[in-house]
Design a protein around this motif. Structure first.
Motif, PDB file in Angstrom:
ATOM      1  N   GLY A 289      -0.019  -3.707  -2.589  1.00  0.00           N
ATOM      2  CA  GLY A 289      -0.626  -4.633  -3.528  1.00  0.00           C
ATOM      3  C   GLY A 289      -2.047  -5.028  -3.200  1.00  0.00           C
ATOM      4  N   ALA A 290      -2.414  -6.224  -3.626  1.00  0.00           N
ATOM      5  CA  ALA A 290      -3.766  -6.740  -3.414  1.00  0.00           C
ATOM      6  C   ALA A 290      -4.075  -6.796  -1.927  1.00  0.00           C
ATOM      7  CB  ALA A 290      -3.891  -8.129  -4.038  1.00  0.00           C
ATOM      8  N   GLU A 291      -5.288  -6.426  -1.565  1.00  0.00           N
ATOM      9  CA  GLU A 291      -5.798  -6.461  -0.193  1.00  0.00           C
ATOM     10  C   GLU A 291      -5.089  -5.478   0.732  1.00  0.00           C
ATOM     11  OE1 GLU A 291      -6.639 -10.348   1.444  1.00  0.00           O
ATOM     12  OE2 GLU A 291      -6.463 -11.254  -0.542  1.00  0.00           O
ATOM     13  N   SER A 292      -4.436  -4.473   0.167  1.00  0.00           N
ATOM     14  CA  SER A 292      -3.815  -3.431   0.985  1.00  0.00           C
ATOM     15  C   SER A 292      -4.762  -2.257   1.180  1.00  0.00           C
ATOM     16  CB  SER A 292      -2.536  -2.923   0.320  1.00  0.00           C
ATOM     17  OG  SER A 292      -2.840  -2.243  -0.881  1.00  0.00           O
ATOM     18  N   GLY A 293      -5.840  -2.220   0.427  1.00  0.00           N
ATOM     19  CA  GLY A 293      -6.749  -1.085   0.434  1.00  0.00           C
ATOM     20  C   GLY A 293      -6.510  -0.188  -0.763  1.00  0.00           C
ATOM     21  N   ALA A 294      -5.239  -0.042  -1.141  1.00  0.00           N
ATOM     22  CA  ALA A 294      -4.920   0.792  -2.295  1.00  0.00           C
ATOM     23  C   ALA A 294      -5.535   0.222  -3.568  1.00  0.00           C
ATOM     24  CB  ALA A 294      -3.404   0.900  -2.452  1.00  0.00           C
ATOM     25  N   ASP A 295      -5.636  -1.104  -3.626  1.00  0.00           N
ATOM     26  CA  ASP A 295      -6.223  -1.726  -4.817  1.00  0.00           C
ATOM     27  C   ASP A 295      -7.675  -1.313  -5.000  1.00  0.00           C
ATOM     28  OD1 ASP A 295      -6.657  -3.135  -2.428  1.00  0.00           O
ATOM     29  OD2 ASP A 295      -6.955  -5.045  -3.445  1.00  0.00           O
ATOM     30  N   SER A 296      -8.424  -1.187  -3.902  1.00  0.00           N
ATOM     31  CA  SER A 296      -9.829  -0.798  -4.028  1.00  0.00           C
ATOM     32  C   SER A 296      -9.947   0.642  -4.504  1.00  0.00           C
ATOM     33  CB  SER A 296     -10.560  -0.986  -2.697  1.00  0.00           C
ATOM     34  OG  SER A 296     -10.090  -0.094  -1.693  1.00  0.00           O
ATOM     35  N   LEU A 297      -9.022   1.507  -4.092  1.00  0.00           N
ATOM     36  CA  LEU A 297      -9.024   2.887  -4.563  1.00  0.00           C
ATOM     37  C   LEU A 297      -8.776   2.943  -6.066  1.00  0.00           C
ATOM     38  CD1 LEU A 297      -7.043   5.188  -2.079  1.00  0.00           C
ATOM     39  CD2 LEU A 297      -9.472   5.269  -2.646  1.00  0.00           C
ATOM     40  N   ILE A 298      -7.762   2.212  -6.502  1.00  0.00           N
ATOM     41  CA  ILE A 298      -7.391   2.228  -7.917  1.00  0.00           C
ATOM     42  C   ILE A 298      -8.547   1.751  -8.782  1.00  0.00           C
ATOM     43  CG2 ILE A 298      -5.894   1.121  -9.635  1.00  0.00           C
ATOM     44  CD1 ILE A 298      -3.681   1.171  -7.442  1.00  0.00           C
ATOM     45  N   GLU A 299      -9.189   0.680  -8.366  1.00  0.00           N
ATOM     46  CA  GLU A 299     -10.308   0.142  -9.145  1.00  0.00           C
ATOM     47  C   GLU A 299     -11.491   1.099  -9.146  1.00  0.00           C
ATOM     48  OE1 GLU A 299     -10.824  -3.538  -7.160  1.00  0.00           O
ATOM     49  OE2 GLU A 299      -8.977  -4.414  -7.976  1.00  0.00           O
ATOM     50  N   SER A 300     -11.722   1.810  -8.026  1.00  0.00           N
ATOM     51  CA  SER A 300     -12.871   2.712  -7.943  1.00  0.00           C
ATOM     52  C   SER A 300     -12.741   3.907  -8.875  1.00  0.00           C
ATOM     53  CB  SER A 300     -13.038   3.211  -6.500  1.00  0.00           C
ATOM     54  OG  SER A 300     -12.026   4.135  -6.149  1.00  0.00           O
ATOM     55  N   ILE A 301     -11.516   4.300  -9.215  1.00  0.00           N
ATOM     56  CA  ILE A 301     -11.337   5.451 -10.093  1.00  0.00           C
ATOM     57  C   ILE A 301     -11.162   5.034 -11.556  1.00  0.00           C
ATOM     58  CG2 ILE A 301     -10.376   6.870  -8.255  1.00  0.00           C
ATOM     59  CD1 ILE A 301      -7.591   6.368  -9.360  1.00  0.00           C
ATOM     60  N   GLY A 302     -11.431   3.774 -11.849  1.00  0.00           N
ATOM     61  CA  GLY A 302     -11.373   3.309 -13.225  1.00  0.00           C
ATOM     62  C   GLY A 302      -9.999   2.921 -13.702  1.00  0.00           C
ATOM     63  N   GLY A 303      -9.079   2.690 -12.758  1.00  0.00           N
ATOM     64  CA  GLY A 303      -7.749   2.258 -13.140  1.00  0.00           C
ATOM     65  C   GLY A 303      -7.575   0.760 -13.021  1.00  0.00           C
ATOM     66  N   ILE A 304      -6.457   0.261 -13.496  1.00  0.00           N
ATOM     67  CA  ILE A 304      -6.114  -1.159 -13.389  1.00  0.00           C
ATOM     68  C   ILE A 304      -5.003  -1.287 -12.356  1.00  0.00           C
ATOM     69  CG2 ILE A 304      -5.174  -3.159 -14.597  1.00  0.00           C
ATOM     70  CD1 ILE A 304      -6.387  -1.958 -17.180  1.00  0.00           C
ATOM     71  N   ASP A 305      -5.242  -2.061 -11.309  1.00  0.00           N
ATOM     72  CA  ASP A 305      -4.254  -2.223 -10.240  1.00  0.00           C
ATOM     73  C   ASP A 305      -3.179  -3.199 -10.694  1.00  0.00           C
ATOM     74  OD1 ASP A 305      -3.009  -2.160  -7.705  1.00  0.00           O
ATOM     75  OD2 ASP A 305      -4.090  -3.978  -7.131  1.00  0.00           O
ATOM     76  N   ILE A 306      -2.002  -2.669 -11.005  1.00  0.00           N
ATOM     77  CA  ILE A 306      -0.962  -3.528 -11.571  1.00  0.00           C
ATOM     78  C   ILE A 306      -0.348  -4.450 -10.520  1.00  0.00           C
ATOM     79  CG2 ILE A 306      -0.447  -2.015 -13.502  1.00  0.00           C
ATOM     80  CD1 ILE A 306       1.936  -2.113 -10.578  1.00  0.00           C
ATOM     81  N   ALA A 307      -0.399  -4.050  -9.250  1.00  0.00           N
ATOM     82  CA  ALA A 307       0.165  -4.916  -8.202  1.00  0.00           C
ATOM     83  C   ALA A 307      -0.624  -6.215  -8.117  1.00  0.00           C
ATOM     84  CB  ALA A 307       0.167  -4.192  -6.859  1.00  0.00           C
ATOM     85  N   SER A 308      -1.955  -6.110  -8.184  1.00  0.00           N
ATOM     86  CA  SER A 308      -2.780  -7.321  -8.192  1.00  0.00           C
ATOM     87  C   SER A 308      -2.501  -8.142  -9.442  1.00  0.00           C
ATOM     88  CB  SER A 308      -4.267  -6.941  -8.132  1.00  0.00           C
ATOM     89  OG  SER A 308      -4.579  -6.285  -6.926  1.00  0.00           O
ATOM     90  N   GLU A 309      -2.279  -7.441 -10.533  1.00  0.00           N
ATOM     91  CA  GLU A 309      -2.050  -8.105 -11.812  1.00  0.00           C
ATOM     92  C   GLU A 309      -0.790  -8.974 -11.791  1.00  0.00           C
ATOM     93  OE1 GLU A 309      -0.872  -5.854 -15.537  1.00  0.00           O
ATOM     94  OE2 GLU A 309      -3.017  -6.115 -15.884  1.00  0.00           O
ATOM     95  N   ILE A 310       0.249  -8.505 -11.070  1.00  0.00           N
ATOM     96  CA  ILE A 310       1.495  -9.275 -11.028  1.00  0.00           C
ATOM     97  C   ILE A 310       1.574 -10.189  -9.803  1.00  0.00           C
ATOM     98  CG2 ILE A 310       2.739  -7.502 -12.314  1.00  0.00           C
ATOM     99  CD1 ILE A 310       4.119  -6.719  -9.655  1.00  0.00           C
ATOM    100  N   GLY A 311       0.483 -10.243  -9.035  1.00  0.00           N
ATOM    101  CA  GLY A 311       0.451 -11.138  -7.889  1.00  0.00           C
ATOM    102  C   GLY A 311       1.108 -10.594  -6.645  1.00  0.00           C
ATOM    103  N   TRP A 312       1.171  -9.292  -6.516  1.00  0.00           N
ATOM    104  CA  TRP A 312       1.817  -8.649  -5.368  1.00  0.00           C
ATOM    105  C   TRP A 312       0.772  -8.445  -4.269  1.00  0.00           C
ATOM    106  CZ3 TRP A 312       7.030  -7.421  -5.529  1.00  0.00           C
ATOM    107  CH2 TRP A 312       7.538  -6.648  -4.476  1.00  0.00           C
ATOM    108  N   GLU A 313       0.973  -9.046  -3.116  1.00  0.00           N
ATOM    109  CA  GLU A 313      -0.009  -8.982  -2.043  1.00  0.00           C
ATOM    110  C   GLU A 313       0.490  -8.169  -0.865  1.00  0.00           C
ATOM    111  OE1 GLU A 313      -1.377 -12.796  -0.857  1.00  0.00           O
ATOM    112  OE2 GLU A 313      -2.152 -13.323  -2.828  1.00  0.00           O
ATOM    113  N   GLY A 314      -0.418  -7.430  -0.247  1.00  0.00           N
ATOM    114  CA  GLY A 314      -0.080  -6.671   0.944  1.00  0.00           C
ATOM    115  C   GLY A 314       0.849  -5.515   0.639  1.00  0.00           C
TER     116      GLY A 314
END
Length: 381
Positions: A268-293
């Protein structure tokens, strides 16, 4: 209205502890993706690798794409800066744990962590010929002949490390047991602890810390500038090529899978995967639902998230029995758009979360697999 899964906030230390537990228990990055200690890894041959991203046939309806795809690095070689700067030693630094460490000799460097980022950074600084060993996560070809000092995935052994006679060990808090590091310090080896945070936003910090410890700050500045410029160019190319409407962009989840161990984690958010998803033009759904780490995935989270696409490691997907096996093992996925469309994008375990000098290439490869799947993957697939 977007659904949210209620979770208590977790600290950076807790996130790191969770990651260590997951990776140690399941031996991340050891499933057929790391070159053998005596062999070399051939450079991958990728579809449309000579075609710039801006000239690819971008799918304007990525949320409706059918079927899986694989991200492939068009150039597997590590970017290495050119500099005449030699290590200026002794170098005394305060490491990430607030400990003062003095490095007097950088002739035999041992960079080890759970993602292979530290070794890639040392090689990127142009000091790869001084590296004497590697962890099991370091999968790039340039390091393939080095002896491995981790066992059972990511367990450090003092005997294996001491046998290499390193003059400096650069690591973080993602490998254990920690008493091994104490043994190394007691034997007189400087041990430098760097940041354990891994994302596109922390690459410069990692480079700076490694370069300072090795007495090559100018090399660090050059490498950071190169990575920053390449990443900015790649992200700009992606943004210019894909649809501007956020409603068109795919909603993406990063799923960590080890089917043999029955482990399924949503990053989720702040795992690093979120930054990858955002960089490729996607929407990080884990951040959207409040999923951290990084936390065990639940049916509730998947139903709330409804991802259009799932990113995961190639070894993880294989361990679950491919797409069919994953859908059987995680039934809630079948009720998501990603499951319905069988939309899974995988990338080599040693690449996707490495967050080192190859980050720009990783981002571009993932973007190709997401936005132009027909022009992505390996030629022999």
């Amino acid at each position: 209205m977007t659904s949210r899964v209620t979770l208590r906030p977790i600290s950076a230390r807790a996130r790191r502890s969770a990651l260590i537990a997951v990776l140690t228990a399941t031996a991340l990055l050891t499933t057929g993706c790391v070159a053998t200690a005596t062999g070399t890894t051939a450079e991958p041959q990728c579809l449309a690798s000579a075609t710039p991203f801006a000239e690819l046939e971008i799918d304007e309806s990525p949320r409706a794409i059918e079927g899986p795809s694989t991200a492939c690095l068009a150039d597997a070689a590590l970017p290495v800066i050119s500099s005449d700067e030699q290590p200026r030693l002794p170098a005394t630094i305060t490491d990430d744990e607030g400990t003062k460490v003095t490095v007097t000799d950088a002739s035999r460097i041992l960079p080890i962590d759970v993602s292979g980022s530290l070794a890639a950074t040392v090689f990127g600084l142009g000091l790869g010929d001084r590296v004497v060993g590697r962890d099991s996560s370091t999968g790039f070809a340039e390091a393939s002949a080095l002896p491995v000092v981790t066992q059972g995935g990511h367990n450090l052994t003092a005997e294996a490390i001491l046998a290499l006679d390193p003059t400096v060990v650069i690591t973080d808090t993602t490998l254990g047991p920690l008493d091994v590091l104490d043994q190394l310090r007691d034997s007189g080896i400087p041990v430098v602890i760097t940041t354990s945070e891994r994302s596109l936003d922390t690459i410069d910090d990692l480079i700076d810390q490694v370069a300072a410890a090795l007495g090559v700050p100018a090399r660090g500045e050059l490498l950071s500038a190169q990575v920053d410029a390449d990443l900015a160019r790649v992200v700009a190319d992606i943004e210019a090529a894909i649809p501007a409407d956020p409603a068109v962009r795919p909603r993406i989840a990063f799923l960590y899978v080890r089917g043999s161990a029955n482990v399924y984690y949503l990053f989720g958010a702040e795992s690093g995967a979120d930054s990858l998803i955002e960089s490729i033009g996607g929407i990080d759904i884990a951040s959207e639902i409040g999923w951290e780490g990084m936390r065990p995935v639940t049916a509730e989270a998947l139903v709330a998230a409804q991802p259009d696409l799932v990113l995961l490691m190639s070894g993880g997907l294989e361990s679950a029995g491919g797409v069919d096996g994953l859908l059987e093992r995680v039934p809630a996925l079948a009720s998501t758009p990603a499951g319905v469309h069988r939309r899974f994008v995988d990338m080599a375990d040693s690449e996707i979360l490495s967050f080192g000098p190859r980050a720009p290439q990783v981002v571009e490869a993932l973007a190709r697999a997401v936005w132009a799947p027909g022009q992505s993957g390996y030629l022999d697939d």
